[in-house]
Design a protein around this motif. Structure first.
Motif, PDB file in Angstrom:
ATOM      1  N   VAL A 170       5.117  -3.148   7.587  1.00  0.00           N
ATOM      2  CA  VAL A 170       4.597  -1.942   6.953  1.00  0.00           C
ATOM      3  C   VAL A 170       4.594  -2.083   5.432  1.00  0.00           C
ATOM      4  O   VAL A 170       3.610  -1.753   4.760  1.00  0.00           O
ATOM      5  N   LYS A 171       5.691  -2.589   4.879  1.00  0.00           N
ATOM      6  CA  LYS A 171       5.890  -2.556   3.427  1.00  0.00           C
ATOM      7  C   LYS A 171       5.262  -3.719   2.673  1.00  0.00           C
ATOM      8  O   LYS A 171       4.651  -3.529   1.617  1.00  0.00           O
ATOM      9  N   LEU A 172       5.437  -4.945   3.187  1.00  0.00           N
ATOM     10  CA  LEU A 172       5.121  -6.102   2.366  1.00  0.00           C
ATOM     11  C   LEU A 172       3.641  -6.208   2.002  1.00  0.00           C
ATOM     12  O   LEU A 172       3.332  -6.532   0.843  1.00  0.00           O
ATOM     13  N   PRO A 173       2.693  -5.943   2.907  1.00  0.00           N
ATOM     14  CA  PRO A 173       1.291  -6.040   2.500  1.00  0.00           C
ATOM     15  C   PRO A 173       0.889  -5.026   1.427  1.00  0.00           C
ATOM     16  O   PRO A 173      -0.176  -5.164   0.817  1.00  0.00           O
ATOM     17  N   LYS A 174       1.719  -4.019   1.198  1.00  0.00           N
ATOM     18  CA  LYS A 174       1.450  -3.049   0.139  1.00  0.00           C
ATOM     19  C   LYS A 174       2.087  -3.457  -1.183  1.00  0.00           C
ATOM     20  O   LYS A 174       1.783  -2.856  -2.218  1.00  0.00           O
ATOM     21  N   ARG A 175       2.989  -4.439  -1.125  1.00  0.00           N
ATOM     22  CA  ARG A 175       3.733  -4.825  -2.322  1.00  0.00           C
ATOM     23  C   ARG A 175       3.175  -6.095  -2.978  1.00  0.00           C
ATOM     24  O   ARG A 175       3.266  -6.245  -4.188  1.00  0.00           O
TER      25      ARG A 175
END
Length: 260
Positions: A143-148
Motif C-alpha cells: 500500500v505505502k511504498l508505491p506512493k513513496r
C-alpha cells in the motif's frame, strides 16, 4: 512492558528501542507491547516526539518473527492497538515519529520504518521486502511504498525481494538522509529536539491533513481545512498557540508553545 522494549523519556522526547536479539523481529506479544507504548505516547500531552530504533548495530528490525510463527503465532493474529509494530494503524497519531535505522531494515521492519514521518539511516543500513520468497505478501508495503518512491522501483522490490543499500534508498527518496553509524543517534536526537521545540498543535494539524487528504481531491481537502472540519485545524485556530505565534512574530521574539 515487554522485555523486548527499552523506553526512555527525555523531556518531551520518547525513545523506543526494539531489542530482541538476534534480528529485532516482532512477535505478537512484542507488537502488542509496542502498541501500548505508542498509544501512551500519542495520549500524553507532555510528550511531543518519538524515536524508534533497534538494539545493537546490525538490525533495525527484521520484521515478522518467523520462529514465533512456526511455534504458533498466527500471521493474522492480534497485533494489538496500532496494528503491527504499534504504528502502522495507530489512529490519530498526530505527533512526529522518527525512525533511526541502525542496520538491516526488511519485511515488516521496513513497513514499521515507513510508518514514521522522518527516516534517518546509518550508512551501513540496507532494505528489502523478502516476503515474496516465503510465499506471503508485504501488505502494508504494497500500500505505502508505491506512493513513496517511483512505482517501478517499489514493484521491483515487492516482486523480487531485491535488497538496496542506504545510498540507493536515499536516491529514491525512501529515507531522508544517511549519516555515519557512530553519529546516527546524535543526528536523530538533534532532529527530535528541533521538533520538540516546535508548535505541537501545528504538527497535529499537518499530520491529520496529510493523512486524510490522501483520499481526497485537492479542492475537497482545502474546503475541509478552510471550513475547520478537521478537528486538529479547528483546535489550532482557536488556540492560545495561534495567538502566541502572531504575537511572537510582532514582538520579534521566539514563541513559547504550550500546546493549547
Amino acid at each position: 512492558m515487554s522485555d523486548a522494549l527499552k523506553v526512555t523519556r527525555n523531556g518531551a522526547i520518547l525513545e523506543v528501542v526494539l531489542d530482541r536479539p538476534k534480528a529485532n523481529a516482532i512477535d505478537l506479544q512484542t507488537s502488542r507491547a509496542m502498541g501500548e507504548v505508542f498509544r501512551d505516547f500519542r495520549d500524553d500531552p507532555d510528550l511531543r516526539v518519538a524515536i524508534i530504533t533497534g538494539g545493537g548495530e546490525k538490525f533495525f528490525c527484521a520484521g515478522w518473527d518467523l520462529k514465533a510463527a512456526a511455534d504458533g503465532d498466527a500471521v493474522d493474529g492480534d497485533y494489538g492497538v496500532g496494528g503491527f509494530g504499534g504504528l502502522q494503524e495507530m489512529r490519530a497519531m498526530n505527533k512526529p515519529v522518527i525512525a533511526a535505522i541502525n542496520g538491516i531494515c526488511c519485511g515488516g521492519g521496513l513497513e514499521l520504518a515507513l510508518s514514521a514521518d522522518i527516516l534517518i539511516a546509518a550508512d551501513h543500513a540496507s532494505f528489502a521486502l523478502p516476503e515474496i520468497r516465503s510465499g506471503t505478501v508485504a501488505d502494508a508495503a504494497s500500500v505505502k511504498l508505491p506512493k513513496r518512491i517511483p512505482y517501478h522501483i517499489a514493484m521491483e522490490m515487492l516482486l523480487t525481494g531485491r535488497w538496496i543499500d542506504a545510498e540507493e534508498a536515499a536516491r529514491w527518496g525512501m529515507i531522508n538522509r544517511i549519516v555515519p553509524a557512530a553519529s546516527l543517534m546524535d543526528e536523530v536526537r538533534q532532529t527530535a529536539e528541533l521538533l520538540a521545540s516546535g508548535p505541537p498543535l501545528v504538527y497535529a494539524a499537518i499530520k491529520e491533513i496529510v493523512r486524510e487528504a490522501e483520499a481526497m481531491t485537492f479542492q475537497d481537502a482545502m474546503n475541509r481545512i478552510t471550513q475547520r472540519q478537521f478537528g486538529t485545524v479547528d483546535h489550532l485556530y482557536a488556540s492560545e498557540d495561534q495567538l502566541e505565534g502572531a504575537r511572537a512574530f510582532a514582538e520579534k521574539r521566539d514563541p513559547v508553545w504550550k500546546g493549547r
